[in-house]
Design a protein around this motif. Structure first.
Motif, PDB file in Angstrom:
ATOM      1  N   HIS A 159       0.862  -1.177   0.000  1.00 34.85           N
ATOM      2  CA  HIS A 159       0.000   0.000   0.000  1.00 34.85           C
ATOM      3  C   HIS A 159       0.903   1.232   0.000  1.00 34.85           C
ATOM      4  O   HIS A 159       1.747   1.398   0.881  1.00 34.85           O
ATOM      5  N   TRP A 160       0.699   2.087  -0.994  1.00 35.45           N
ATOM      6  CA  TRP A 160       1.541   3.262  -1.160  1.00 35.45           C
ATOM      7  C   TRP A 160       0.783   4.528  -0.741  1.00 35.45           C
ATOM      8  O   TRP A 160      -0.397   4.662  -0.984  1.00 35.45           O
ATOM      9  N   HIS A 161       1.498   5.481  -0.151  1.00 30.60           N
ATOM     10  CA  HIS A 161       0.995   6.842   0.048  1.00 30.60           C
ATOM     11  C   HIS A 161      -0.374   6.847   0.754  1.00 30.60           C
ATOM     12  O   HIS A 161      -1.315   7.515   0.313  1.00 30.60           O
ATOM     13  N   PRO A 220       4.510   5.118   5.883  1.00 33.76           N
ATOM     14  CA  PRO A 220       5.491   4.592   4.927  1.00 33.76           C
ATOM     15  C   PRO A 220       4.870   3.427   4.145  1.00 33.76           C
ATOM     16  O   PRO A 220       3.855   2.865   4.573  1.00 33.76           O
ATOM     17  N   PRO A 221       5.422   3.061   3.002  1.00 36.81           N
ATOM     18  CA  PRO A 221       4.885   1.907   2.272  1.00 36.81           C
ATOM     19  C   PRO A 221       4.860   0.664   3.161  1.00 36.81           C
ATOM     20  O   PRO A 221       5.814   0.398   3.889  1.00 36.81           O
ATOM     21  N   TYR A 222       3.755  -0.076   3.107  1.00 40.90           N
ATOM     22  CA  TYR A 222       3.623  -1.264   3.940  1.00 40.90           C
ATOM     23  C   TYR A 222       2.842  -2.328   3.186  1.00 40.90           C
ATOM     24  O   TYR A 222       2.105  -2.030   2.234  1.00 40.90           O
ATOM     25  N   CYS A 223       2.982  -3.574   3.615  1.00 39.09           N
ATOM     26  CA  CYS A 223       2.317  -4.693   2.951  1.00 39.09           C
ATOM     27  C   CYS A 223       0.959  -4.968   3.590  1.00 39.09           C
ATOM     28  O   CYS A 223       0.812  -4.904   4.813  1.00 39.09           O
ATOM     29  N   SER A 224      -0.012  -5.285   2.774  1.00 44.10           N
ATOM     30  CA  SER A 224      -1.357  -5.602   3.248  1.00 44.10           C
ATOM     31  C   SER A 224      -1.321  -6.729   4.270  1.00 44.10           C
ATOM     32  O   SER A 224      -0.649  -7.748   4.074  1.00 44.10           O
ATOM     33  N   ASP A 231      -0.922  -4.080  10.047  1.00 47.96           N
ATOM     34  CA  ASP A 231      -0.037  -4.062   8.880  1.00 47.96           C
ATOM     35  C   ASP A 231       0.714  -2.739   8.766  1.00 47.96           C
ATOM     36  O   ASP A 231       1.886  -2.707   8.390  1.00 47.96           O
ATOM     37  N   VAL A 232       0.050  -1.644   9.128  1.00 48.33           N
ATOM     38  CA  VAL A 232       0.720  -0.342   9.128  1.00 48.33           C
ATOM     39  C   VAL A 232       1.855  -0.328  10.160  1.00 48.33           C
ATOM     40  O   VAL A 232       2.966   0.131   9.875  1.00 48.33           O
ATOM     41  N   TYR A 233       1.579  -0.859  11.340  1.00 50.82           N
ATOM     42  CA  TYR A 233       2.574  -0.858  12.413  1.00 50.82           C
ATOM     43  C   TYR A 233       3.810  -1.672  12.022  1.00 50.82           C
ATOM     44  O   TYR A 233       4.943  -1.233  12.248  1.00 50.82           O
TER      45      TYR A 233
END
Length: 339
Positions: free
Chosen positions: A206-208, A232-236, A264-266
Motif C-alpha cells: 500500500h503506497w501513500h 510509509p509503504p507497507y504490505c497488506s 499491517d501499518v505498524y
C-alpha cells in the motif's frame, strides 16, 4: 514565389511523419503500460528502488527487545517446530471461526514443508474458552495469549505470533502472516521462497496512505499515535512474508512509535525504522478476491475472502493430476477479481 509554399509543405510533411511515429509509439506503449500497471508489475519494479530511500538494515542481535510488554501466553505449542519446517504460517483467527481453521487444516495447511499455527486471544464466552483449550489439545496448532480477542488487538495478536516464532521456530527461514479467510497456494509459495535471500518483507504494498483522523472509524489513528501525514509503504495484512532475519530486526524496533491498532501499518513502520524495504508481489492478492477457478488459484499465491468450502474446492483444484492450461491467467484473474 513557389519557394515559400514548397517549404511550408515540406515542413508539414516532416511534422506529420514525426507525429505519426509519436502516435504509433503511444499506441504501442500505453496499452503495455496499462497492462503492467494493472498486473502490479510496475509496482514490483518500483519497489526495488526503495532501498535507495531507506537506510540499510542493521545486524540482528541474539535477543529481541520488547519495549511494549506482551501479554503472557496461555497456550503454546512448544514442540510444534521440532520437525524444522521450511516456513511458518501464522494465521490470525478468532475462537468462533472453527470451521475456517478446520478448512485450512484439511487443505493448504497440510503441506509438509510448512507449519500452520493459529493466533488467538481470549473469548468472552466460557464455552468458547473451554472449546478452544480442547481444540488446542487435539490439534496442537494454537497460540493463545492473555488479551481480549478484538479487532483493536490485532497488532498485539500479530506481535505475539512473531515473537513466538523467533523464539521457538528459528529454523523456519520464512514467516507468512495471513488471515483465516485467505487461501494460500503453499506449494507454489514454497518453491518461490526457496530461491529468496536476505532480509525479506514481501506482500502487496500500500503506497501513500494517509492516516484516518475521524474518531468514528475503526481505522482511526490519532496524532499522538502517528503524527505524519502519510504512512510509509507497507504490505497488506491479508498476507505478507518476512524472513526470519527481517522478523528479528522488525521486533527490535518496537518502542520507536506508539503501538497502533493497524497491524499491517505498524509492521510497515517498524520495518522502515529497521531499514527493511517492502517488496511488491503481483501474485499476492491483498484484499482482492480472485475468481473461483483453477488457473487463478495456481497462479496467485494468496486469495482473500475464501469460504471454508471454497478452501477445500481450491485445494482440490491444485491437487488435480491433469493441470489446466493457464495462458494469461494473472491478467485474467486480476481483471475478474473483486476488491
Amino acid at each position: 514565389m513557389l519557394l515559400y509554399p514548397n517549404a511550408c509543405l515540406h515542413f508539414l510533411r516532416l511534422a506529420c511523419r514525426r507525429w505519426s511515429r509519436l502516435l504509433l509509439i503511444i499506441t504501442l506503449v500505453c496499452p503495455c503500460f496499462l497492462i503492467l500497471l494493472f498486473l502490479g508489475k510496475l509496482e514490483e519494479g518500483f519497489s526495488y528502488f526503495l532501498p535507495l530511500l531507506i537506510s540499510s538494515p542493521s545486524h540482528p542481535s541474539s535477543t529481541v527487545a520488547l519495549p511494549h510488554p506482551l501479554p503472557p501466553l496461555l497456550i503454546s505449542p512448544s514442540n510444534a517446530c521440532s520437525n524444522s519446517p521450511f516456513f511458518l504460517i501464522l494465521v490470525t483467527s478468532t475462537p468462533s471461526h472453527l470451521n475456517r481453521r478446520d478448512a485450512i487444516r484439511q487443505s493448504w495447511g497440510r503441506l509438509s514443508t510448512s507449519l500452520t499455527l493459529f493466533l488467538m486471544g481470549v473469548p468472552e464466552s466460557q464455552d468458547e474458552k473451554a472449546a478452544l483449550v480442547q481444540e488446542a489439545g487435539f490439534h496442537g496448532d494454537i497460540i493463545q495469549a492473555a488479551f481480549a480477542d478484538t479487532y483493536r488487538n490485532l497488532t498485539v495478536k500479530t506481535l505475539v505470533g512473531l515473537t513466538w516464532a523467533v523464539e521457538n521456530c528459528q529454523n523456519a527461514k520464512f514467516l507468512l502472516k495471513t488471515d483465516d479467510d485467505v487461501f494460500v497456494n503453499t506449494p507454489s509459495l514454497s518453491d518461490f521462497l526457496r530461491v529468496q535471500k536476505g532480509p525479506l518483507y514481501l506482500g502487496r504494498i500500500h503506497w501513500h496512505v494517509k492516516p484516518i483522523r475521524e474518531t468514528y472509524s475503526r481505522h482511526y489513528t490519532s496524532k499522538d499515535e502517528y503524527a505524519g501525514d502519510y504512512f510509509p509503504p507497507y504490505c497488506s495484512g491479508t498476507g505478507y512474508i518476512l524472513s526470519q532475519e527481517a522478523a528479528v530486526l522488525i521486533l527490535q524496533e518496537q518502542g520507536r512509535v506508539p503501538l497502533l491498532s493497524l497491524e499491517d501499518v505498524y509492521v510497515g513502520i517498524l520495518a522502515s525504522y529497521a531499514g527493511i524495504y517492502p517488496q511488491h508481489s503481483a501474485r499476492i492478492a491483498g484484499s482482492m478476491m480472485i475468481p473461483h477457478q483453477e488457473c487463478c488459484y495456481r497462479t496467485m499465491y494468496t486469495s482473500h475472502q475464501v469460504t471454508p468450502q471454497g478452501m477445500s474446492e481450491a485445494w482440490a483444484m491444485l491437487s488435480k493430476t491433469e493441470k489446466e492450461w493457464c495462458l494469461g491467467a494473472l491478467l485474467r484473474c486480476r481483471i475478474s477479481g473483486t476488491w
